[in-house]
Design a protein around this motif. Structure first.
Motif, PDB file in Angstrom:
ATOM      1  N   SER A 128       0.832  -1.213   0.000  1.00 32.69           N
ATOM      2  CA  SER A 128       0.000   0.000   0.000  1.00 32.69           C
ATOM      3  C   SER A 128       0.862   1.258   0.000  1.00 32.69           C
ATOM      4  N   LEU A 129       1.895   1.258   0.839  1.00 31.55           N
ATOM      5  CA  LEU A 129       2.802   2.412   0.875  1.00 31.55           C
ATOM      6  C   LEU A 129       3.503   2.604  -0.472  1.00 31.55           C
ATOM      7  N   GLN A 130       3.910   1.510  -1.082  1.00 31.78           N
ATOM      8  CA  GLN A 130       4.562   1.606  -2.385  1.00 31.78           C
ATOM      9  C   GLN A 130       3.591   2.129  -3.446  1.00 31.78           C
ATOM     10  N   THR A 131       2.361   1.635  -3.409  1.00 27.93           N
ATOM     11  CA  THR A 131       1.367   2.010  -4.416  1.00 27.93           C
ATOM     12  C   THR A 131       0.988   3.481  -4.324  1.00 27.93           C
ATOM     13  N   PHE A 132       0.763   3.948  -3.120  1.00 27.31           N
ATOM     14  CA  PHE A 132       0.194   5.291  -2.953  1.00 27.31           C
ATOM     15  C   PHE A 132       1.209   6.376  -2.605  1.00 27.31           C
ATOM     16  N   TRP A 133       2.461   5.989  -2.290  1.00 25.46           N
ATOM     17  CA  TRP A 133       3.453   6.992  -1.956  1.00 25.46           C
ATOM     18  C   TRP A 133       4.757   6.809  -2.746  1.00 25.46           C
ATOM     19  N   LEU A 134       5.418   5.677  -2.536  1.00 26.37           N
ATOM     20  CA  LEU A 134       6.756   5.517  -3.106  1.00 26.37           C
ATOM     21  C   LEU A 134       6.771   5.490  -4.631  1.00 26.37           C
ATOM     22  N   LEU A 135       5.944   4.654  -5.244  1.00 19.34           N
ATOM     23  CA  LEU A 135       5.970   4.581  -6.711  1.00 19.34           C
ATOM     24  C   LEU A 135       5.591   5.905  -7.369  1.00 19.34           C
ATOM     25  N   PRO A 136       4.546   6.587  -6.910  1.00 21.62           N
ATOM     26  CA  PRO A 136       4.264   7.895  -7.527  1.00 21.62           C
ATOM     27  C   PRO A 136       5.422   8.883  -7.357  1.00 21.62           C
ATOM     28  N   ALA A 137       6.040   8.899  -6.180  1.00 17.94           N
ATOM     29  CA  ALA A 137       7.165   9.810  -5.958  1.00 17.94           C
ATOM     30  C   ALA A 137       8.359   9.431  -6.827  1.00 17.94           C
TER      31      ALA A 137
END
Length: 147
Positions: free
Chosen positions: A91-100
């Protein structure tokens, strides 16, 4: 002797998920830059595509695990924390890390200045913790096969 596997889809999905993450995050991510003719811009473009598809595959596998556990009367016991850890990290990767990381990659591709960041380190740490948790969860799944 009962040889039926209680959670076949969950077991297969856990190992597929682990394999995808290991192959892409720990091999493809840096190897593509070693190929002749692959510039930083091309490598980043490939990486964005591959990691976004990997993210979608991970969600499919995560839902397959959950559906298999719940549909066969599985209980999400406290010991299944090792399933929740990868779900939280995903979830953190999907909504924060990957977009950043996508924004940073696009800035590199457009030859814009990019400030130093720890985002890649966070992503790598998350992948390592995800793989470790999935492997521990797979051991737990095998333990729950016992009659």
């Amino acid at each position: 002797m009962n040889t039926a596997i209680k959670y076949p889809l969950a077991i297969a999905s856990v190992f597929l998920w682990t394999g995808f993450v290991c192959a892409i995050s720990f091999m493809e991510a840096w190897l593509k830059f070693k190929a002749p003719g692959v510039s930083l811009a091309i490598g980043l473009g490939i990486g964005r595509l591959v990691f976004n598809v990997l993210n979608k595959v991970e969600w499919v596998l995560a839902f397959a695990i959950i559906i298999n556990l719940l549909s066969l009367g599985g209980t999400l016991q406290a010991s299944f924390i090792f399933l929740f850890i990868p779900l939280i990290l995903l979830s953190l990767q999907t909504f924060w890390l990957l977009p950043a990381l996508d924004i940073r990659a696009e800035m590199h591709i457009q030859a814009l200045p990019v400030l130093p960041s720890n985002l890649h380190i966070y992503y790598i740490m998350a992948e390592g913790l995800k793989v470790l948790s999935l492997l521990i969860f797979s051991i737990q799944l095998f333990k729950f096969q016992q009659p």
